[in-house]
Design a protein around this motif. Structure first.
Motif, PDB file in Angstrom:
ATOM      1  N   LEU A  74     -19.880  18.323   8.855  1.00 37.93           N
ATOM      2  CA  LEU A  74     -18.652  19.363   9.783  1.00 37.93           C
ATOM      3  C   LEU A  74     -18.592  20.379   9.172  1.00 37.93           C
ATOM      4  O   LEU A  74     -18.032  21.507   8.808  1.00 37.93           O
ATOM      5  CB  LEU A  74     -16.986  19.239   9.561  1.00 37.93           C
ATOM      6  CG  LEU A  74     -16.904  17.478   9.442  1.00 37.93           C
ATOM      7  CD1 LEU A  74     -15.626  17.013   9.859  1.00 37.93           C
ATOM      8  CD2 LEU A  74     -16.923  17.452  11.631  1.00 37.93           C
ATOM      9  N   GLY A  75     -19.892  21.219   9.405  1.00 29.46           N
ATOM     10  CA  GLY A  75     -20.539  22.978   8.463  1.00 29.46           C
ATOM     11  C   GLY A  75     -19.594  23.447   9.559  1.00 29.46           C
ATOM     12  O   GLY A  75     -18.518  24.595   8.647  1.00 29.46           O
ATOM     13  N   ARG A  76     -19.855  23.750  11.181  1.00 24.54           N
ATOM     14  CA  ARG A  76     -18.846  24.307  11.412  1.00 24.54           C
ATOM     15  C   ARG A  76     -17.905  24.501  11.403  1.00 24.54           C
ATOM     16  O   ARG A  76     -16.969  25.659  11.515  1.00 24.54           O
ATOM     17  CB  ARG A  76     -19.424  24.360  13.158  1.00 24.54           C
ATOM     18  CG  ARG A  76     -18.754  25.528  13.647  1.00 24.54           C
ATOM     19  CD  ARG A  76     -19.459  25.701  15.274  1.00 24.54           C
ATOM     20  NE  ARG A  76     -18.459  24.624  15.938  1.00 24.54           N
ATOM     21  CZ  ARG A  76     -18.757  22.909  16.394  1.00 24.54           C
ATOM     22  NH1 ARG A  76     -21.076  22.815  15.552  1.00 24.54           N
ATOM     23  NH2 ARG A  76     -18.316  22.081  16.685  1.00 24.54           N
ATOM     24  N   LEU A  77     -16.762  23.530  11.340  1.00 27.27           N
ATOM     25  CA  LEU A  77     -15.402  23.013  11.255  1.00 27.27           C
ATOM     26  C   LEU A  77     -14.929  23.719  10.009  1.00 27.27           C
ATOM     27  O   LEU A  77     -13.814  24.618  10.402  1.00 27.27           O
ATOM     28  CB  LEU A  77     -14.954  21.746  11.696  1.00 27.27           C
ATOM     29  CG  LEU A  77     -15.018  21.015  13.331  1.00 27.27           C
ATOM     30  CD1 LEU A  77     -14.683  20.345  13.329  1.00 27.27           C
ATOM     31  CD2 LEU A  77     -14.406  21.802  14.052  1.00 27.27           C
ATOM     32  N   GLY A  78     -15.434  23.361   9.558  1.00 25.28           N
ATOM     33  CA  GLY A  78     -14.713  23.411   7.594  1.00 25.28           C
ATOM     34  C   GLY A  78     -15.365  26.010   7.460  1.00 25.28           C
ATOM     35  O   GLY A  78     -14.767  25.660   6.547  1.00 25.28           O
ATOM     36  N   ALA A  79     -16.565  25.713   8.409  1.00 25.02           N
ATOM     37  CA  ALA A  79     -16.342  27.135   7.586  1.00 25.02           C
ATOM     38  C   ALA A  79     -15.255  28.380   7.949  1.00 25.02           C
ATOM     39  O   ALA A  79     -14.871  28.738   8.183  1.00 25.02           O
ATOM     40  CB  ALA A  79     -17.411  27.778   8.204  1.00 25.02           C
ATOM     41  N   ARG A 296      -9.134  15.328  18.535  1.00 28.26           N
ATOM     42  CA  ARG A 296      -8.721  14.255  17.677  1.00 28.26           C
ATOM     43  C   ARG A 296      -9.566  14.569  16.412  1.00 28.26           C
ATOM     44  O   ARG A 296      -8.941  15.103  15.622  1.00 28.26           O
ATOM     45  CB  ARG A 296      -8.513  12.887  18.211  1.00 28.26           C
ATOM     46  CG  ARG A 296      -7.810  12.554  18.774  1.00 28.26           C
ATOM     47  CD  ARG A 296      -7.726  11.203  18.710  1.00 28.26           C
ATOM     48  NE  ARG A 296      -6.660  10.167  20.177  1.00 28.26           N
ATOM     49  CZ  ARG A 296      -7.034  10.329  21.085  1.00 28.26           C
ATOM     50  NH1 ARG A 296      -8.512  10.368  22.019  1.00 28.26           N
ATOM     51  NH2 ARG A 296      -6.741   9.813  22.323  1.00 28.26           N
ATOM     52  N   HIS A 297     -10.671  15.369  16.757  1.00 26.04           N
ATOM     53  CA  HIS A 297     -11.639  15.346  15.495  1.00 26.04           C
ATOM     54  C   HIS A 297     -11.023  16.922  14.871  1.00 26.04           C
ATOM     55  O   HIS A 297     -11.442  16.392  13.884  1.00 26.04           O
ATOM     56  CB  HIS A 297     -13.078  14.877  16.058  1.00 26.04           C
ATOM     57  CG  HIS A 297     -13.556  16.480  17.069  1.00 26.04           C
ATOM     58  ND1 HIS A 297     -13.535  16.373  18.489  1.00 26.04           N
ATOM     59  CD2 HIS A 297     -14.806  17.066  16.729  1.00 26.04           C
ATOM     60  CE1 HIS A 297     -13.855  17.783  18.574  1.00 26.04           C
ATOM     61  NE2 HIS A 297     -14.552  18.477  17.811  1.00 26.04           N
ATOM     62  N   VAL A 298     -10.726  17.640  15.932  1.00 27.93           N
ATOM     63  CA  VAL A 298     -10.518  18.997  15.219  1.00 27.93           C
ATOM     64  C   VAL A 298      -9.449  19.035  14.364  1.00 27.93           C
ATOM     65  O   VAL A 298      -9.218  19.207  13.533  1.00 27.93           O
ATOM     66  CB  VAL A 298     -10.610  19.945  15.968  1.00 27.93           C
ATOM     67  CG1 VAL A 298      -9.607  21.363  15.836  1.00 27.93           C
ATOM     68  CG2 VAL A 298     -11.347  20.275  17.091  1.00 27.93           C
ATOM     69  N   SER A 299      -8.176  18.433  15.568  1.00 24.74           N
ATOM     70  CA  SER A 299      -6.932  18.201  14.281  1.00 24.74           C
ATOM     71  C   SER A 299      -7.148  16.987  12.779  1.00 24.74           C
ATOM     72  O   SER A 299      -6.311  17.760  11.900  1.00 24.74           O
ATOM     73  CB  SER A 299      -5.920  17.629  15.577  1.00 24.74           C
ATOM     74  OG  SER A 299      -6.157  16.877  16.004  1.00 24.74           O
ATOM     75  N   ARG A 300      -7.816  15.966  13.163  1.00 22.20           N
ATOM     76  CA  ARG A 300      -7.789  15.360  11.616  1.00 22.20           C
ATOM     77  C   ARG A 300      -8.552  15.906  10.802  1.00 22.20           C
ATOM     78  O   ARG A 300      -7.959  16.199   9.660  1.00 22.20           O
ATOM     79  CB  ARG A 300      -7.975  14.142  12.425  1.00 22.20           C
ATOM     80  CG  ARG A 300      -7.273  12.744  13.621  1.00 22.20           C
ATOM     81  CD  ARG A 300      -8.170  11.296  13.581  1.00 22.20           C
ATOM     82  NE  ARG A 300      -7.193  11.148  14.190  1.00 22.20           N
ATOM     83  CZ  ARG A 300      -7.805  10.245  14.884  1.00 22.20           C
ATOM     84  NH1 ARG A 300      -9.175   8.884  14.906  1.00 22.20           N
ATOM     85  NH2 ARG A 300      -6.814   9.145  15.957  1.00 22.20           N
ATOM     86  N   PHE A 301      -9.465  16.918  11.084  1.00 23.81           N
ATOM     87  CA  PHE A 301     -10.118  17.113  10.104  1.00 23.81           C
ATOM     88  C   PHE A 301      -9.054  18.198   9.533  1.00 23.81           C
ATOM     89  O   PHE A 301      -9.284  18.561   8.436  1.00 23.81           O
ATOM     90  CB  PHE A 301     -11.150  17.945  10.583  1.00 23.81           C
ATOM     91  CG  PHE A 301     -11.833  18.200   9.883  1.00 23.81           C
ATOM     92  CD1 PHE A 301     -12.908  18.693   8.772  1.00 23.81           C
ATOM     93  CD2 PHE A 301     -12.116  20.511   9.975  1.00 23.81           C
ATOM     94  CE1 PHE A 301     -13.591  19.047   7.532  1.00 23.81           C
ATOM     95  CE2 PHE A 301     -12.845  20.924   8.789  1.00 23.81           C
ATOM     96  CZ  PHE A 301     -13.712  20.788   7.703  1.00 23.81           C
ATOM     97  N   VAL A 302      -9.016  18.987  10.540  1.00 21.29           N
ATOM     98  CA  VAL A 302      -8.463  20.605   9.869  1.00 21.29           C
ATOM     99  C   VAL A 302      -7.211  20.224   9.243  1.00 21.29           C
ATOM    100  O   VAL A 302      -6.290  20.657   7.985  1.00 21.29           O
ATOM    101  CB  VAL A 302      -7.951  21.242  10.702  1.00 21.29           C
ATOM    102  CG1 VAL A 302      -6.753  22.888  10.650  1.00 21.29           C
ATOM    103  CG2 VAL A 302      -9.064  22.092  11.637  1.00 21.29           C
ATOM    104  N   LEU A 303      -6.025  19.250   9.559  1.00 17.50           N
ATOM    105  CA  LEU A 303      -4.812  19.224   9.075  1.00 17.50           C
ATOM    106  C   LEU A 303      -4.898  18.362   7.608  1.00 17.50           C
ATOM    107  O   LEU A 303      -4.265  18.193   6.951  1.00 17.50           O
ATOM    108  CB  LEU A 303      -4.041  18.587   9.884  1.00 17.50           C
ATOM    109  CG  LEU A 303      -3.703  19.384  11.360  1.00 17.50           C
ATOM    110  CD1 LEU A 303      -2.398  18.266  12.222  1.00 17.50           C
ATOM    111  CD2 LEU A 303      -2.740  20.330  10.965  1.00 17.50           C
TER     112      LEU A 303
END
Length: 426
Positions: A74-79, A296-303
């Motif tokens: 999840l490099g892009r979301l993490g960045a 879901r994949h965004v909200s679960r990772f970010v939150l």
């Protein structure tokens, strides 16, 4: 009695007894003996119990927080999440520091009271002051050559940097031994949190002793400054919540701020009532997926990452509190010192535990770093529970605003999810 009720009893008893002692006895020998030999030692034991846990708690929390980013997949979301977190946290701390410098909530104490307070020996070991304070030298000094010695010397900036680097290395190392090490560090974090809970059970006694010592020395004049301090914290939190977040929601998230706050009100109420980002995580996930309609994949990772890392309100509170206590005790802080405090608060926000009173060890560490008397923590413990509820509301709202920004431009869920939403805090 519940924990907050016991804390309230300790606050009231310590404050009233200290004020009565100051009014009746003044500078008498027996009051000085009582403060020196009874209440100050009890209060300092409580403080030292908290300090004892700072290094292992901060290191394990930072390492696990970075590991949870899953940098490989999840490099892009993490960045995007990390960049947003750093920028918004820096804005929040800067906002708090500006308000403290302009409004001066801790100023106005008599010179005699300040001299009496500063005469108390510090219970914290201060980090060595660098001989070269140029920007390049400060950047170099942030990278420790010996992390164990760095922690022993009280150089928490170096420890934080090492923990971030170590966490990144552990996140990309997937050998069986590395995975076991991650479990060990998670176990260390769990043990530290259990010990913090145990120490906080002693808080009513420790808070009563600290408040008695402070009130007996400073008298009723300290109450006005405490109310001023609370007002500054609430003003800063409100400006960041409804000013900065509204702009971020509109221009970075592409949503109407009014609609956003209406959609996330359940998560805000939960955060306010629990004073815990971790405990609010299940509600925040539900709100993000059902009300904000985020992937879901965004909200679960970010939150999930945000409950441990995106602590704008906590970073703001830590900066304001350190400057307030410095003002009370007459400890001068240059613009360079305040820049370092801001930097520490932003970094420490990644590792601050998402539980009630999780920021207290970080504040204690910063006080020691700048030679500010640690007894001053007793001034804010009486109002910390209420302020904790307020700053946690800002933290959770900020997590949802970050998820909104990260989700913008991201595709919908790649495949239907059949697993229920995670409901445990990381």
């Amino acid at each position: 009695m519940k924990a907050h009720q016991k804390m309230l009893v300790g606050i009231v008893l310590g404050t009233v007894a200290g004020l009565l002692a100051h009014w009746l006895a003044g500078d008498s020998a027996w009051l000085s003996w009582t403060v020196t030999n009874i209440t100050q030692p009890v209060g300092r034991i409580f403080i030292r119990l908290l300090l004892m846990l700072v290094v292992p708690l901060l290191f394990s929390a930072l390492v696990m927080g970075v590991c949870e980013l899953d940098l490989k997949q999840l490099g892009r979301l993490g960045a995007k999440t990390f960049g947003y977190t750093v920028v918004l946290s820096a804005i929040s701390v800067l906002l708090g520091l500006v308000l403290v410098n302009v409004l001066q909530p801790g100023a106005g104490f008599s010179q005699e009271a300040i001299a009496a307070a500063r005469s108390n020996p510090s219970a914290l070991k201060s980090a060595p002051t660098p001989s070269n304070t140029s920007p390049a030298a400060l950047i170099v000094s942030m990278v420790p050559d010996n992390p164990i010695r760095t922690a022993a010397d009280g150089d928490m900036i170096g420890l934080i940097v090492f923990a971030l680097i170590f966490g990144a290395g552990l996140a990309v190392t997937q050998t069986p031994a590395a995975l076991k090490l991650r479990e060990v560090l998670q176990g260390l974090y769990d043990v530290m949190m259990r010990l913090i809970e145990g120490v906080l059970k002693l808080a009513p006694i420790g808070v009563a002793a600290l408040l008695f010592s402070v009130m007996a020395q400073l008298g009723v004049e300290v109450l006005g400054s405490i109310l001023s301090y609370v007002a500054v914290v609430l003003l800063a939190l409100g400006l960041h919540m409804f000013g900065v977040y509204s702009l971020a929601i509109r221009f970075l998230g592409g949503r109407n701020p009014i609609s956003f706050f209406r959609d996330v009100r359940l998560a805000m109420v939960t955060a306010f009532s629990t004073a815990s980002s971790s405990a609010s995580l299940p509600t925040a996930l539900k709100v993000a997926e059902e009300n904000l309609k985020l992937p879901r994949h965004v909200s679960r990772f970010v939150l999930t990452a945000g409950s441990a890392m995106n602590q704008n309100g906590t970073a703001l509170f830590e900066g304001v509190t350190v400057l307030f206590i410095a003002q009370v005790y007459g400890v001068p802080l240059s613009l360079g010192d305040q820049a370092v405090i801001m930097f520490i608060c932003v970094l420490a926000g990644i590792g601050t535990a998402g539980v009630p009173a999780g920021s207290l060890p970080v504040i204690m560490m910063i006080l020691g770093l700048f030679k500010i008397p640690p007894e001053g923590i007793g001034l804010i413990l009486g109002v910390d529970r209420f302020l904790d509820m307020c700053r946690t509301t800002l933290n959770v709202t900020g997590d949802l605003a970050a998820a909104l920004y990260v989700a913008r431009g991201e595709p919908d869920d790649p495949e239907p999810s059949t697993a229920p939403a995670e409901s445990s805090a990381s």
